[in-house]
Motif scaffolding. Structure first.
Motif, PDB file in Angstrom:
ATOM      1  N   ALA A  36       0.862  -1.180   0.000  1.00  0.00           N
ATOM      2  CA  ALA A  36       0.000   0.000   0.000  1.00  0.00           C
ATOM      3  C   ALA A  36       0.893   1.224   0.000  1.00  0.00           C
ATOM      4  O   ALA A  36       1.851   1.311   0.768  1.00  0.00           O
ATOM      5  N   LEU A  37       0.619   2.169  -0.879  1.00  0.00           N
ATOM      6  CA  LEU A  37       1.459   3.348  -1.002  1.00  0.00           C
ATOM      7  C   LEU A  37       1.132   4.378   0.085  1.00  0.00           C
ATOM      8  O   LEU A  37      -0.016   4.529   0.482  1.00  0.00           O
ATOM      9  N   ALA A  38       2.181   5.073   0.540  1.00  0.00           N
ATOM     10  CA  ALA A  38       2.020   6.144   1.535  1.00  0.00           C
ATOM     11  C   ALA A  38       2.725   7.381   0.993  1.00  0.00           C
ATOM     12  O   ALA A  38       3.726   7.852   1.547  1.00  0.00           O
ATOM     13  N   LEU A  39       2.219   7.922  -0.098  1.00  0.00           N
ATOM     14  CA  LEU A  39       2.908   8.987  -0.815  1.00  0.00           C
ATOM     15  C   LEU A  39       2.939  10.302  -0.049  1.00  0.00           C
ATOM     16  O   LEU A  39       3.867  11.107  -0.213  1.00  0.00           O
ATOM     17  N   ASP A  40       1.948  10.550   0.773  1.00  0.00           N
ATOM     18  CA  ASP A  40       1.914  11.807   1.523  1.00  0.00           C
ATOM     19  C   ASP A  40       3.020  11.883   2.577  1.00  0.00           C
ATOM     20  O   ASP A  40       3.279  12.959   3.124  1.00  0.00           O
ATOM     21  N   GLU A  41       3.647  10.757   2.878  1.00  0.00           N
ATOM     22  CA  GLU A  41       4.708  10.732   3.888  1.00  0.00           C
ATOM     23  C   GLU A  41       6.101  10.874   3.277  1.00  0.00           C
ATOM     24  O   GLU A  41       7.098  10.889   3.989  1.00  0.00           O
ATOM     25  N   LEU A  42       6.194  10.993   1.951  1.00  0.00           N
ATOM     26  CA  LEU A  42       7.490  11.015   1.283  1.00  0.00           C
ATOM     27  C   LEU A  42       8.208  12.356   1.438  1.00  0.00           C
ATOM     28  O   LEU A  42       7.562  13.412   1.455  1.00  0.00           O
ATOM     29  N   PRO A  43       9.547  12.320   1.493  1.00  0.00           N
ATOM     30  CA  PRO A  43      10.314  13.575   1.379  1.00  0.00           C
ATOM     31  C   PRO A  43      10.067  14.181   0.003  1.00  0.00           C
ATOM     32  O   PRO A  43       9.906  13.458  -0.978  1.00  0.00           O
ATOM     33  N   LEU A  44      10.038  15.500  -0.076  1.00  0.00           N
ATOM     34  CA  LEU A  44       9.771  16.185  -1.337  1.00  0.00           C
ATOM     35  C   LEU A  44      11.039  16.843  -1.864  1.00  0.00           C
ATOM     36  O   LEU A  44      11.859  17.344  -1.088  1.00  0.00           O
ATOM     37  N   SER A  45      11.168  16.862  -3.177  1.00  0.00           N
ATOM     38  CA  SER A  45      12.237  17.644  -3.784  1.00  0.00           C
ATOM     39  C   SER A  45      11.935  19.115  -3.554  1.00  0.00           C
ATOM     40  O   SER A  45      10.810  19.486  -3.174  1.00  0.00           O
ATOM     41  N   ALA A  46      12.935  19.984  -3.801  1.00  0.00           N
ATOM     42  CA  ALA A  46      12.724  21.418  -3.597  1.00  0.00           C
ATOM     43  C   ALA A  46      11.565  21.925  -4.454  1.00  0.00           C
ATOM     44  O   ALA A  46      10.740  22.727  -4.012  1.00  0.00           O
ATOM     45  N   SER A  47      11.483  21.438  -5.694  1.00  0.00           N
ATOM     46  CA  SER A  47      10.415  21.861  -6.599  1.00  0.00           C
ATOM     47  C   SER A  47       9.051  21.378  -6.117  1.00  0.00           C
ATOM     48  O   SER A  47       8.068  22.121  -6.143  1.00  0.00           O
ATOM     49  N   ALA A  48       9.000  20.127  -5.665  1.00  0.00           N
ATOM     50  CA  ALA A  48       7.732  19.574  -5.178  1.00  0.00           C
ATOM     51  C   ALA A  48       7.279  20.287  -3.911  1.00  0.00           C
ATOM     52  O   ALA A  48       6.077  20.529  -3.717  1.00  0.00           O
TER      53      ALA A  48
END
Length: 315
Positions: free
Chosen positions: A266-278
């Motif tokens: 199951a994906l947990a994308l909201d918990e990912l580190p973001l690049s500077a642009s993101a």
């Protein structure tokens, strides 16, 4: 102890959702149990045929929908089945190819799956996201950090893809390698000939899982978006029913079961580190949302002040 109980509750929810999704029968002694079908929440003309939800999918778009042994299977197929079940309707799948908007407009389907949640250029109303995604960075080790903007590293992506474009623009010191397909890119990641693979989070997870490659998402190069259900803009009853059904299956564990089935997890994308642009895009979106909310509140207050004796009502 609390963490164990939390995991047990989560596992139980997933099992219940899996049984509901698959329409499984549970053997109890000498009898079988079949979940009772729910009452239909919409009828004609909200749906073209009473008791049936006609759903448009693209059979050339694995892992969302593809044909295997004459049957349509995939993420969108399973999600569509869950939506129909929540709405008390039977499911009828229609292969609409890549022109979902035309099929919806001509009435050959009631809803279409897999529309980009950020694309507001079409005529269709879009539901909340049922399957989140973003351009993600994959690595072979979960402890691998998201590279800084000026890091000299190697990133591989499918040629001429959005992922390749994002990687090239966000990491000017990186060597961005083009791969003919994602399977090749993940093979190179496994061999150590590249440090990262940039890909759509859902599609990349599917390719890595189906090819048996150990790969984990370590960061996002975009603000998380996703895939939505499309409904004709003037079909208010169906829009309301889809809104409720999407909310239900995304909160009761059903979508997590679908993700685990097709993506291995199951994906947990909201918990990912973001690049500077993101991060910049995410902050801008949050700021715009706050400004809109403030504007709405001010307009409501002004209306109340101007016409205190009147009442007003305000995808």
């Amino acid at each position: 102890m609390e963490r164990r109980m939390s995991k047990l509750v989560t596992a139980t929810m997933l099992c219940v959702a899996a049984l509901s999704l698959c329409g499984c029968q549970v053997l109890a002694s000498s009898s079988t149990y079949t979940p009772q079908k729910k009452d239909a929440v919409v009828s004609s003309p909200a749906v073209s045929t009473d008791g049936t939800l006609k759903v448009g999918v693209n059979s050339s778009n694995a892992p969302f929908s593809t044909e295997v042994s004459g049957r349509l299977v995939g993420i969108d197929v399973d999600v569509a089945a869950a939506l129909a079940d929540e709405m008390g309707l039977s499911l009828e799948l229609v292969d609409v190819g890549s022109d979902a908007a035309a099929a919806l407009k001509e009435g050959s389907v009631d809803i279409v799956m897999g529309l980009d949640s950020t694309d507001t250029s079409g005529d269709a109303w879009l539901s909340d996201v049922y399957m989140p995604t973003c351009v993600a960075l994959f690595a072979s080790d979960a402890n691998t950090a998201m590279p800084a903007t000026e890091t000299a590293t190697t990133i591989e992506a499918q040629a001429t893809s959005m992922s390749s474009w994002e990687a090239t623009n966000q990491f000017p010191q990186a060597t961005v390698k083009s791969a003919a397909d994602l399977k090749t890119a993940f093979s190179d990641l496994a061999s150590g000939s590249t440090n990262y693979v940039a890909s759509d989070a859902v599609i990349g997870s599917y390719v890595a899982h189906s090819s048996g490659t150990d790969a984990v998402i370590v960061g996002s190069l975009q603000k998380v978006g996703g895939y939505s259900v499309g409904v004709l803009a003037d079909n208010d009853d169906l829009k309301k029913a889809i809104t409720t059904a999407v909310k239900t299956i995304t909160t009761n564990g059903t979508v997590k079961v679908v993700e685990s089935k097709w993506l291995g997890q199951a994906l947990a994308l909201d918990e990912l580190p973001l690049s500077a642009s993101a991060q910049k895009a995410t902050d801008a979106s949050a700021s715009a949302g706050m400004e809109a909310a403030t504007g709405d509140a001010a307009a409501t207050e002004g209306a109340a002040t101007e016409g205190a004796t009147e009442t007003s009502s305000a995808v």
